[in-house]
Design a protein around this motif. Structure first.
Motif, PDB file in Angstrom:
ATOM      1  N   GLU A 178       1.071 -30.719  28.378  1.00  0.00           N
ATOM      2  CA  GLU A 178       0.337 -29.472  28.135  1.00  0.00           C
ATOM      3  C   GLU A 178       0.148 -28.826  26.943  1.00  0.00           C
ATOM      4  OE1 GLU A 178       1.077 -26.842  32.275  1.00  0.00           O
ATOM      5  OE2 GLU A 178       3.011 -27.279  31.166  1.00  0.00           O
ATOM      6  N   ARG A 187      -0.614 -20.297  32.885  1.00  0.00           N
ATOM      7  CA  ARG A 187       0.021 -20.375  34.162  1.00  0.00           C
ATOM      8  C   ARG A 187       1.171 -19.475  34.472  1.00  0.00           C
ATOM      9  NH1 ARG A 187       2.833 -24.015  35.223  1.00  0.00           N
ATOM     10  NH2 ARG A 187       3.129 -25.244  33.512  1.00  0.00           N
ATOM     11  N   GLU A 226      -2.178 -23.244  27.971  1.00  0.00           N
ATOM     12  CA  GLU A 226      -2.149 -23.977  29.360  1.00  0.00           C
ATOM     13  C   GLU A 226      -0.904 -23.363  29.993  1.00  0.00           C
ATOM     14  OE1 GLU A 226      -4.962 -27.938  29.045  1.00  0.00           O
ATOM     15  OE2 GLU A 226      -2.859 -28.064  28.928  1.00  0.00           O
ATOM     16  N   ARG A 227       0.181 -23.659  29.548  1.00  0.00           N
ATOM     17  CA  ARG A 227       1.453 -23.546  30.151  1.00  0.00           C
ATOM     18  C   ARG A 227       1.632 -22.026  30.339  1.00  0.00           C
ATOM     19  NH1 ARG A 227       6.769 -26.482  28.251  1.00  0.00           N
ATOM     20  NH2 ARG A 227       5.569 -28.325  29.189  1.00  0.00           N
TER      21      ARG A 227
END
Length: 300
Positions: free
Chosen positions: A147, A155, A151-152
């Motif tokens: 990732e 989330r 992105e991480r």
């Protein structure tokens, strides 16, 4: 091999509430035997207490040399770990011994799991850990299998917002952390392959080099993100000290200067990662851990 998975692993996987992880845990003995046979190694024993996201077994290779066989459920991205270890090729990290195998298991050089940087006095531990981390910051590999930081953390931000429904008192800290995250991801100063979950206990004593990093959850992003987790190491000691806030500020300054990282960006990522971890601890019922982390975050 018949055995009971280590309680620490069982408890941790119970927290994630993932059917795939539960199914993996039910079959992990069989998976271990299959992975060992595939690599022609003999399992000696399972390491206890072990980790919270993987099973670690001490094994012997066909030539008698010692090694470690590590298995993890798919949700913990073992193939991303494989890709990162392949890219580092032992430079600052544990060495991968089974390149080209993709079955959710990793054969690794054996280090000394009982001797981590955390066993050193605090100042020495921070110095050695920071030096090890610097060696891992490489240009991302082509076709990377991990990732990005946006992105991480994107989330994670979604899950953090959901925490407010059950714990409304943490809303101001969560809002501050997510706002800081949004500013940071809008203008990253560089992109590097990062360890992703670096802390003192992830640096073990070895034969090839004095200290080597283990257990990455690799991510591509700016170096301040990787360093942020190190700032709060031994958080229980910080919380118990009347000088905790001052020590934390000194850590941010010292680590930023020693690794040439922007101090404000390091402080911002330290805030986000502490609040994210604290909110997650609250959600799974580890209230004392959550309260410690959120108190720490409030100092930033």
């Amino acid at each position: 091999m018949a055995f009971e998975p280590p309680p620490r692993l069982v408890n941790a996987l119970g927290e994630v509430r993932d059917d795939g992880a539960s199914a993996w845990l039910d079959r992990v003995g069989t998976l271990l035997d299959e992975a060992a046979a595939r690599r022609d190694v003999t399992v000696q024993r399972v390491h206890v207490p072990g980790g919270r996201s993987s099973l670690v077994a001490h094994v012997r290779r066909a030539d008698g040399s010692p090694a470690i066989l590590k298995l993890a459920p798919e949700r913990f991205r073992p193939e991303a770990e494989r890709a990162a270890l392949t890219h580092w090729d032992g430079f600052g990290s544990v060495r991968l011994l089974d390149p080209g195998v993709n079955d959710g298991a990793l054969l690794l050089e054996r280090l000394h799991p009982e001797v981590s940087v955390r066993t050193l006095p605090e100042a020495k531990a921070l110095l050695e850990a920071a030096g090890t981390l610097r060696r891992l910051w490489a240009d991302p590999p082509e076709g990377r299998n991990c990732e990005t930081v946006p992105e991480r953390t994107g989330r994670q931000a979604v899950a953090m917002r959901a925490t407010v429904e059950s714990f409304p008192d943490v809303a101001p800290l969560i809002d501050a952390a997510i706002g800081t995250r949004d500013e940071l991801v809008s203008s990253p100063p560089e992109l590097r392959l990062l360890h992703g979950t670096f802390r003192q206990s992830k640096v073990l004593s070895g034969e090839r080099l004095p200290w080597l990093a283990v257990g990455p959850d690799p991510v591509v992003g700016e170096t301040a993100f990787d360093l942020a987790r190190l700032v709060r190491d031994r958080v229980e000691d910080l919380i118990g000290s009347p000088s905790g806030p001052a020590i934390t500020r000194r850590r941010v300054k010292k680590l930023a200067e020693s690794l040439e990282v922007d101090q404000d960006r390091l402080r911002g990522w330290t805030l986000f990662r502490a609040v994210e971890s604290g909110a997650r601890a609250l959600r799974v019922g580890r209230h004392q851990d959550g309260e410690n982390l959120l108190e720490f975050a409030g100092w930033l």
